[in-house]
Each structure stands twice: as structure tokens, then as C-alpha cells.
Design an enzyme around this catalytic site. Sequence first.
Site, PDB file in Angstrom:
ATOM      1  N   LYS A 258       0.846  -1.205   0.000  1.00 57.83           N
ATOM      2  CA  LYS A 258       0.000   0.000   0.000  1.00 57.83           C
ATOM      3  C   LYS A 258       0.880   1.253   0.000  1.00 57.83           C
ATOM      4  CE  LYS A 258      -3.275   2.527   3.015  1.00 57.83           C
ATOM      5  NZ  LYS A 258      -4.146   2.475   4.206  1.00 57.83           N
ATOM      6  N   ASP A 263      -2.756  10.043   4.037  1.00 61.49           N
ATOM      7  CA  ASP A 263      -4.149   9.629   4.191  1.00 61.49           C
ATOM      8  C   ASP A 263      -4.899  10.624   5.077  1.00 61.49           C
ATOM      9  OD1 ASP A 263      -6.556   8.321   4.355  1.00 61.49           O
ATOM     10  OD2 ASP A 263      -5.830   6.650   5.583  1.00 61.49           O
ATOM     11  N   LYS A 270     -10.231  12.547   8.610  1.00 61.41           N
ATOM     12  CA  LYS A 270      -9.773  12.096   9.929  1.00 61.41           C
ATOM     13  C   LYS A 270      -9.733  13.295  10.887  1.00 61.41           C
ATOM     14  CE  LYS A 270      -6.683   8.336   8.410  1.00 61.41           C
ATOM     15  NZ  LYS A 270      -7.327   7.204   9.079  1.00 61.41           N
ATOM     16  N   ASP A 281       1.496   6.124   5.686  1.00 58.01           N
ATOM     17  CA  ASP A 281       0.526   5.214   5.090  1.00 58.01           C
ATOM     18  C   ASP A 281       1.017   4.553   3.791  1.00 58.01           C
ATOM     19  OD1 ASP A 281      -1.855   3.977   5.665  1.00 58.01           O
ATOM     20  OD2 ASP A 281      -3.103   5.422   4.577  1.00 58.01           O
ATOM     21  N   ASP A 340     -12.311   6.825   3.986  1.00 56.67           N
ATOM     22  CA  ASP A 340     -11.088   6.549   4.742  1.00 56.67           C
ATOM     23  C   ASP A 340     -10.668   5.072   4.632  1.00 56.67           C
ATOM     24  OD1 ASP A 340      -8.933   7.137   6.293  1.00 56.67           O
ATOM     25  OD2 ASP A 340     -10.019   7.274   8.201  1.00 56.67           O
ATOM     26  N   GLU A 342      -9.541   3.549   2.168  1.00 57.98           N
ATOM     27  CA  GLU A 342      -9.014   3.717   0.813  1.00 57.98           C
ATOM     28  C   GLU A 342      -7.953   2.679   0.452  1.00 57.98           C
ATOM     29  OE1 GLU A 342      -7.777   5.157   3.386  1.00 57.98           O
ATOM     30  OE2 GLU A 342      -5.644   4.834   3.051  1.00 57.98           O
ATOM     31  N   ARG A 344      -7.676  -0.532   0.896  1.00 59.22           N
ATOM     32  CA  ARG A 344      -8.171  -1.760   0.278  1.00 59.22           C
ATOM     33  C   ARG A 344      -8.559  -1.535  -1.185  1.00 59.22           C
ATOM     34  NH1 ARG A 344     -12.793  -2.214   4.758  1.00 59.22           N
ATOM     35  NH2 ARG A 344     -11.102  -1.273   5.948  1.00 59.22           N
TER      36      ARG A 344
END
Length: 490
Positions: A258, A263, A270, A281, A340, A342, A344
Amino acid sequence: MIKIKHIDITTENIEFLAIPVCENKSIHADQEINELVKKAKAIKGFEGKTGESIIFHNPEGVSASKVLFIGIGKSDALKEETFRCMAGKAVKTAISQKAENIAISSPGATKVKIKADKLASALCEGSILANHIYDAYKSEKKTIALKNIDIITETGSVAKLSGLEEKAEIICASTILAREWVSMPSNHKRPEEFATMLAKTATENGLEVTILDEEEMKSLGFGALLAVGQGSTSKPRLVIMEYKPEGKIKKKIAFVGKGVTFDTGGINLKPTGSLEDMKMDMAGGAAVAATLIAVSKLKPATHTIGAIPIVENMPSGDSYRPGDIFKSLNGKTIEITNTDAEGRLILIDTLTYIAKNYKPDMMIDLATLTGACMVALGEKIAGVFSNDDEFGKRVAESGNAVHERCWLMPMPEDYKEMLKSDFADMTNSANARWGGALTAALFLSDFVEKTKWAHIDIAGPAYSKKPSDYCGAGGTGFGVRLLCNLIDDI
Ligand code: BES
Ligand code: ZN
Ligand code: ZN
């Protein structure tokens, strides 16, 4: 420079000598060292307990200017990790004392009941990893890394251990590379820039590199990946690096990491407190790219592929919204219930692409995927999920063996209920509060075709606010040693 060697500590000039001290047993093969340890233990307050240390200046019996004794606790609790930590502490102390060179005295392998090669590797790893200072953004460089590290072993053992330090150096250099990418601020690694950075390093190391840009991914149908990236002014990329062995190929393995360079959570923004460290991230992507760099130097007989989907998850007038529906590369439609979730989305299109186009024997993804995994396992243990129990176990063991700790998690098929959508084939985020790490893994599992696959949720161990014995604050490089170890026994 690190070297495993044997020297006579009574005659050879040593700038800074570090000696591990066990609380209840003499562990050194060298009598002179055991004598020195006795003198250290005669000092009140130093018994050899973990956490204790003491420095002697120009002691009799050795020609070392400084001798650091480091407590490692009781003999029955000694493990490889004890010696990684001990070597790390030794290096950090030497750096703080402004030394340039260190010699670390290894205990006798049989005395500490650890295999000689494992013990030497642990000492190499702990010391190399601790000898890294991330000060790229400091105007004043206050601390300077050591120039030379010598691991002093018993007479006669050097030949048997030859080559271990080179291997440790390759793997640790990659771990450090991953750490630096993770610690790098997000304004310096926006998607297009980060993709170029990874590709450049990979190319320089002889890997074959392909970068898919936004246009190419659009025409191929990467609907889920592109959805996440559409809010940012820096466009998504998919970086694929490949190592092909020259001789006979044992297996083909693919890693997917990833690469969310920041993020924010997107429209499901967030809150303060959850945003500050989100530069990390992309730690899965960093670990995968750094592993491939290590592989390019280690040259195993395994055909290795690394794929890093790179996006920035930003809210803007162009960003994807809750309620939006996108078609993923494998044709399934996905309703966005939380922007959020994201990670996956960028992973599934990459997993589909790699499974279809490269047909690997096995595939592993690494991702800072869920806060829920941190709730389950804390900040130091990664969650491993797999569609094949044996493979999952193997992946977890491969991490545990190098103290990148893992725990095998369940994949309960009936939990997929929580990903049902009224409008699309599935939602990207579960409709229930509990088991978030599991539903994330179940979501991914639908996109790996028939490939043997494991997912490692590294949300906890990828980043640490506090320094530890052989790691500074920031990116930890978690995953690189695990993957290198796994490739070894595939
Ligand atoms: N990048 C985060 C996960 C994360 C959290 C990593 C904390 C490291 C530290 C991920 O994209 C995320 O936001 N996950 C959500 C999923 C949820 C919306 C289903 C989470 O864990 O809250
Ligand atoms: Zn997120
Ligand atoms: Zn994320």
C-alpha cells in the site's frame, strides 16, 4: 563497514569495546573478557540486569580506551533478539560518546545456546540498524554515525561465519531505505514524485521497472484505485518492479505494498490526532520496494515481483464521495461507504492486475490497513491473514523468526455479510463496528483470483513515535526482514 573477526583484545588497539554481561553465567569464550566482566560486576549497582550498563575508561588487561558493559539479564532468557538489542544499545551509546569505531564482543554461541550463525547475524543486524541517524531535515547534524563496526567472535569461528555480514548489510540497508521513505514528509513524496523515486532506486539496482500512469490505468479499468486518487492534484501511479534470476527459477512470488503517500481520510476526514502520522501510510509500499532492492543484490533463485499502488487520499472538489460506486479492475462494483477505507481500494486493483498478468505462485500484500488491527494486536505485532492456512503460518513464522512479530488472524467467511451493499456488489467499509481488520482482509480476499495469498496488516509496527534499541523514531522498515527471510526458504 561491518566485519566479523577475531582479534586479541589484550593487544589490539580498540577505540570503544562493548561487552554483553549475563546476570548469572559467564558467557564469553575469552578468559580476558570474563575477567573484565568480573571487575564490572564488582561495582555496586551493576549486576548484568537488562537495562544496566557501565563504562570503564582505559581498564587494565585490554588496550581499549572505553569499555562498555551491557546487562542482558538471566541466561535462560537469552534469545537472538537479546543480542540485536544489546548490539543496538552498544552502537547508540558509542555514537553518543562521539566514537568512530566500535568492537562488539560476541559471547560464545554454545554458552548462550544460540546457533553461531544466528547469533552473529543478530549482532550484525542490531548494530547496523542502530547506526542510522535520520537527520535529512535537520540544519545541524549533531550526531554522526559510526564508521566501523567489528563483531569479535571466538577463534576459529570466523571462516564458518563468512558472508553473514554482507547479507546483514544488504538486508539492513534496505530496512533503512524503507525507514527513510516512511519518515520522509508527505510534501516531499507526493504520488508522482514518490513513484519516480522508487523507480529510480530500482532501476539503479538493475531491476526491471514499469510505471503505469493515470491514463494507462484508466484504459485498463483500475476504477477502485483511481477513485481514491481523484481528489489529489498529484496523480496516481502503479510502480511494478521485477527481479528475474539468471539460472534456474525455483518459484515466482509477488509482493504488493500500500502506497498512500498521505491519508487525510478524504471526505470522511480524519480528526486531529489521527492525521499527524499519516505520512506513514505508504509503509507497505516502502517495505516492498526496499525488499526488491535487497533481492536485486541477494540474487535468490526466486522470481520476485513488487507492485506499489501510489495515491494521495485528499478531500477536494474532485474527490470521491461516500455513496459513489466504482467498477474495480476485476469487474465487481463497489459502493463507497467510507472514503477513509481507501487502502483496500488501491490494493484490490493491484492484486487483480498482478494475479492475472504475472500469475505468481504466491502473493503477499503489506499494508497499514486498519486501526482495528492496532486495537487487536498493539503497536508491535502485525496481523497476518491468508486464504491458505499453511501459507499464512509460514508467513507469520518468517516474521517471528527475525523478530518482526506476527499473529495469524482468522478469515471468517460469514463476516462478509458486513460488506453487503444495497446498490453495488459490495461496500468498501463494513456496516458494523467490530472486527475491522478481518472485514478489510475479507474484502481483499475476493480479488486475488485463485492465487495463494497472504495479507499483512502493519498499521501498528510500521511506525513508532518512540525510538527503541535498534530503531530511531519514525518509520521502522517493518516487513523487509520478514520478506527477505521468507524468500530464503521458499
Ligand atoms: N491508514 C489507515 C489505517 C491506519 C490507522 C494506519 C492508524 C496506521 C495508523 C486506513 O486507511 C484507515 O483509515 N482505516 C480505517 C478503516 C475504516 C474507515 C473502515 C480505520 O482503521 O479506521
Ligand atoms: Zn484511511
Ligand atoms: Zn490509509
